[in-house]
Design a protein around this motif. Structure first.
Motif, PDB file in Angstrom:
ATOM      1  N   ARG A 342       0.831  -1.212   0.000  1.00 36.70           N
ATOM      2  CA  ARG A 342       0.000   0.000   0.000  1.00 36.70           C
ATOM      3  C   ARG A 342       0.863   1.258   0.000  1.00 36.70           C
ATOM      4  O   ARG A 342       0.550   2.247  -0.680  1.00 36.70           O
ATOM      5  CB  ARG A 342      -0.939  -0.010   1.210  1.00 36.70           C
ATOM      6  N   ALA A 343       1.962   1.231   0.720  1.00 39.65           N
ATOM      7  CA  ALA A 343       2.854   2.389   0.753  1.00 39.65           C
ATOM      8  C   ALA A 343       3.484   2.632  -0.609  1.00 39.65           C
ATOM      9  O   ALA A 343       3.600   3.782  -1.061  1.00 39.65           O
ATOM     10  CB  ALA A 343       3.936   2.178   1.808  1.00 39.65           C
ATOM     11  N   VAL A 344       3.891   1.545  -1.279  1.00 42.54           N
ATOM     12  CA  VAL A 344       4.503   1.690  -2.602  1.00 42.54           C
ATOM     13  C   VAL A 344       3.494   2.243  -3.591  1.00 42.54           C
ATOM     14  O   VAL A 344       3.795   3.146  -4.387  1.00 42.54           O
ATOM     15  CB  VAL A 344       5.059   0.332  -3.092  1.00 42.54           C
ATOM     16  N   LEU A 345       2.255   1.744  -3.553  1.00 49.02           N
ATOM     17  CA  LEU A 345       1.232   2.212  -4.487  1.00 49.02           C
ATOM     18  C   LEU A 345       0.891   3.683  -4.247  1.00 49.02           C
ATOM     19  O   LEU A 345       0.689   4.444  -5.201  1.00 49.02           O
ATOM     20  CB  LEU A 345      -0.025   1.351  -4.366  1.00 49.02           C
ATOM     21  N   SER A 346       0.831   4.087  -2.992  1.00 53.83           N
ATOM     22  CA  SER A 346       0.502   5.487  -2.712  1.00 53.83           C
ATOM     23  C   SER A 346       1.620   6.425  -3.145  1.00 53.83           C
ATOM     24  O   SER A 346       1.376   7.593  -3.470  1.00 53.83           O
ATOM     25  CB  SER A 346       0.223   5.668  -1.221  1.00 53.83           C
ATOM     26  N   SER A 347       2.859   5.912  -3.210  1.00 51.64           N
ATOM     27  CA  SER A 347       3.987   6.758  -3.614  1.00 51.64           C
ATOM     28  C   SER A 347       3.892   7.198  -5.076  1.00 51.64           C
ATOM     29  O   SER A 347       4.547   8.160  -5.479  1.00 51.64           O
ATOM     30  CB  SER A 347       5.308   6.023  -3.374  1.00 51.64           C
ATOM     31  N   VAL A 348       3.077   6.502  -5.855  1.00 47.94           N
ATOM     32  CA  VAL A 348       2.907   6.888  -7.261  1.00 47.94           C
ATOM     33  C   VAL A 348       2.355   8.303  -7.372  1.00 47.94           C
ATOM     34  O   VAL A 348       2.728   9.069  -8.277  1.00 47.94           O
ATOM     35  CB  VAL A 348       1.977   5.883  -7.984  1.00 47.94           C
ATOM     36  N   VAL A 349       1.484   8.674  -6.433  1.00 49.27           N
ATOM     37  CA  VAL A 349       0.892  10.017  -6.479  1.00 49.27           C
ATOM     38  C   VAL A 349       1.539  10.980  -5.496  1.00 49.27           C
ATOM     39  O   VAL A 349       1.450  12.196  -5.666  1.00 49.27           O
ATOM     40  CB  VAL A 349      -0.635   9.945  -6.217  1.00 49.27           C
ATOM     41  N   THR A 350       2.214  10.460  -4.466  1.00 52.30           N
ATOM     42  CA  THR A 350       2.802  11.349  -3.466  1.00 52.30           C
ATOM     43  C   THR A 350       4.263  11.692  -3.744  1.00 52.30           C
ATOM     44  O   THR A 350       4.763  12.704  -3.233  1.00 52.30           O
ATOM     45  CB  THR A 350       2.698  10.715  -2.063  1.00 52.30           C
ATOM     46  N   PRO A 352       6.859  12.589  -6.733  1.00 53.08           N
ATOM     47  CA  PRO A 352       6.965  12.922  -8.167  1.00 53.08           C
ATOM     48  C   PRO A 352       7.940  12.025  -8.933  1.00 53.08           C
ATOM     49  O   PRO A 352       7.684  11.688 -10.085  1.00 53.08           O
ATOM     50  CB  PRO A 352       7.447  14.374  -8.148  1.00 53.08           C
ATOM     51  N   THR A 353       9.053  11.628  -8.291  1.00 51.58           N
ATOM     52  CA  THR A 353      10.024  10.796  -9.013  1.00 51.58           C
ATOM     53  C   THR A 353       9.446   9.422  -9.335  1.00 51.58           C
ATOM     54  O   THR A 353       9.725   8.855 -10.388  1.00 51.58           O
ATOM     55  CB  THR A 353      11.312  10.622  -8.184  1.00 51.58           C
ATOM     56  N   VAL A 354       8.623   8.893  -8.439  1.00 53.52           N
ATOM     57  CA  VAL A 354       7.974   7.603  -8.704  1.00 53.52           C
ATOM     58  C   VAL A 354       6.962   7.750  -9.831  1.00 53.52           C
ATOM     59  O   VAL A 354       6.872   6.903 -10.731  1.00 53.52           O
ATOM     60  CB  VAL A 354       7.303   7.062  -7.429  1.00 53.52           C
ATOM     61  N   GLY A 355       6.193   8.848  -9.814  1.00 58.16           N
ATOM     62  CA  GLY A 355       5.230   9.088 -10.887  1.00 58.16           C
ATOM     63  C   GLY A 355       5.898   9.232 -12.241  1.00 58.16           C
ATOM     64  O   GLY A 355       5.418   8.688 -13.248  1.00 58.16           O
ATOM     65  N   LEU A 356       7.035   9.954 -12.284  1.00 61.35           N
ATOM     66  CA  LEU A 356       7.760  10.104 -13.546  1.00 61.35           C
ATOM     67  C   LEU A 356       8.306   8.770 -14.026  1.00 61.35           C
ATOM     68  O   LEU A 356       8.239   8.457 -15.221  1.00 61.35           O
ATOM     69  CB  LEU A 356       8.904  11.109 -13.362  1.00 61.35           C
ATOM     70  N   SER A 357       8.824   7.972 -13.113  1.00 64.63           N
ATOM     71  CA  SER A 357       9.339   6.653 -13.488  1.00 64.63           C
ATOM     72  C   SER A 357       8.217   5.767 -14.034  1.00 64.63           C
ATOM     73  O   SER A 357       8.403   5.041 -15.008  1.00 64.63           O
ATOM     74  CB  SER A 357       9.996   5.987 -12.283  1.00 64.63           C
ATOM     75  N   LEU A 358       7.061   5.837 -13.391  1.00 61.36           N
ATOM     76  CA  LEU A 358       5.931   5.041 -13.864  1.00 61.36           C
ATOM     77  C   LEU A 358       5.514   5.467 -15.263  1.00 61.36           C
ATOM     78  O   LEU A 358       5.241   4.611 -16.126  1.00 61.36           O
ATOM     79  CB  LEU A 358       4.754   5.170 -12.896  1.00 61.36           C
TER      80      LEU A 358
END
Length: 485
Positions: A342-350, A352-358
């Motif tokens: 759940r923490a990893v999934l929430s990091s997609v929106v919280t 920015p670097t995870v969102g850009l990587s995705l």
């Protein structure tokens, strides 16, 4: 061989059920392939060997599966395919069970090879069956679903390996064994689909009660290898799969990033598996690649190959972004698997670097996923029905060599890159280097786009001639002359 008297077939519901079973089994086979990479560190620690030794097993299974597929496919193109599919499924279920029960590295190695032999059957013979269900007009779309099921299976294997095996690595293998045995039972009720049933050029023959009885023989092999489009479609797999083979190290890259930020090994394995699974969701866009290939193919017989070429080449820059963009991982160390996920999934929106990587991962995988459905469809387009399983298996053999090479050479590259690039940066640099193999892959697809129109026309003419013999005055005589060259 010729076109003989047709037998009665199953109803529409029976055929749909069969398609579902074949597709699910293709997915489960790839679950088996995806289980090991996320657990390299756990398995190597259990047997007291290095991670490179476990990686070598993965490389060997790719190669053995590809070699076995050639034999399975040739036998399948000559006779009944359903018993072969059931036997292959039992092989990989037995090998997967042996993997989970292995008490030493040599037994683990042998069990993985037994599973690989069975995997070869489902891949090659299953392709032959599915290609008989699809009209040329919709091959890209349906083959994208077939390919997508395999990609989903690999993702599921990566995820299940990390979530079920981070504490006890044997558990996911035993669970998959039970599922594989259930799938074997499901095979008992599938319909043995007629060869060539979807071909418009053969419709007239089937309409008057004839059946396509042509089978591959050894004298057909020079013609198969002399068909220029087949050459390019087979050879592109060598360089493509060197690049794809290196991607099994994605979980290791993200695990290394997690460990570099202070996470324990168990939590880092979960983080790496979830990120690797999440970032490969772009493969779902294979359906778009198949649809675009179908549409362009109706305008020009070069269409499918051109879509694959553009997709492969355009993906390379996005892979580079994925590998090198730094990521900040925010998850509770030592927490349960559910909390970490759940923490990893929430990091997609919280984050920015995870969102850009995705985003980079989705674009890269979406573009390269155009390769799979159009490759499947092109093999069916440029070969008569009795050759398709064998040509697919030859391509799969070269794919296996390339994937094994990519998987085996990558640890060597990592060691060479450790001096200038400390971990996990050496993993990112190695992955970036291996993606350059996509460039010759795109070139070979462009070359196949130049030869495909002629080969497609020759196959269509061959099938039309055979159907004419079947429904005309010479319906009881077999056609001489063999396959197109």
């Amino acid at each position: 061989m010729g076109i003989g008297r047709s037998r009665s077939g199953g109803g529409r519901g029976h055929r749909r059920y069969s398609v579902v079973v074949f597709t699910v089994l293709a997915s489960l086979d790839n679950v088996a392939i995806g289980l090991v990479p996320p657990l390299y560190s756990r398995i190597s620690g259990s047997f007291g060997v290095g991670e490179g030794a476990i990686s070598a097993v993965t490389a060997a299974t790719f190669l053995v599966s590809a070699v076995a597929a050639v034999a399975w496919a040739y036998v399948g193109d000559r006779g009944h395919r359903k018993p072969l599919l059931m036997t292959g499924t039992l092989f990989w279920a037995a090998g997967t069970a042996g993997t989970g029960l292995a008490g030493a590295y040599p037994i683990f190695f042998v069990a993985q090879l037994v599973a690989a032999v069975g995997l070869g059957a489902v891949a090659s013979v299953g392709f032959s069956v599915v290609s008989d269900l699809i009209s040329p007009r919709r091959r890209g779309l349906v083959m994208s679903l077939w390919g997508l099921s395999q990609g989903v299976g690999t993702l599921a294997g990566t995820l299940l390996g990390g979530l079920l095996g981070y504490q006890a690595w044997r558990r996911p293998f035993l669970v998959l064994t039970a599922v594989g045995l259930a799938a074997t039972v499901a095979y008992l009720f599938t319909y043995d689909i007629r060869r060539g049933e979807s071909e418009p050029r053969l419709a007239a023959a089937f309409a008057v009660g004839r059946e396509y009885d042509y089978r591959i023989s050894r004298r057909d092999l020079p013609g198969i290898l002399g068909r220029r489009t087949n050459v390019w479609l087979v050879l592109q797999g060598l360089t493509a799969q060197i690049a794809f083979g290196s991607l099994v190290w994605l979980p290791a890259l993200f695990r290394g990033r997690a460990e570099a930020q202070g996470f324990s090994e168990g939590t880092a394995i979960i983080v790496g598996s979830v990120f690797a699974t999440l970032f490969q969701l772009g493969g779902a866009f294979a359906i778009v690649g198949g649809l675009v290939g179908d549409r362009l193919q109706r305008r020009t017989p070069r269409g499918r190959a051109l879509v694959a070429a553009v997709g492969i080449l355009a993906a390379v820059p996005f892979y580079l972004v994925l590998f090198f963009v730094p990521m900040r991982i925010d998850a509770p160390d030592g927490a349960s698997a559910g909390v970490v996920v759940r923490a990893v999934l929430s990091s997609v929106v919280t984050e920015p670097t995870v969102g850009l990587s995705l985003l980079a991962a989705l674009l890269a995988l979406a573009l390269t996923s155009a390769n799979s459905p159009n490759w499947f469809a092109l093999i069916a387009d440029v070969n008569p029905p009795e050759h398709r399983g064998t040509v697919y298996s030859l391509g799969n053999l070269v794919n296996g060599v390339g994937r094994a090479a990519g998987n085996a050479l990558f640890p060597v590259a990592l060691r060479a890159l450790q001096a200038p690039f400390p971990p996990p940066l050496n993993v990112a640099a190695g992955l970036a280097l291996f993606q350059l193999f996509f460039v010759p892959t795109g070139l070979m697809y462009w070359l196949s786009s130049r030869t495909a129109p002629r080969d497609i026309a020759r196959v269509e003419q061959l099938l039309a001639d055979r159907a004419l013999v079947a429904v005309g005055a010479g319906a009881d005589r077999t056609e001489e002359g063999g396959a197109p060259r």
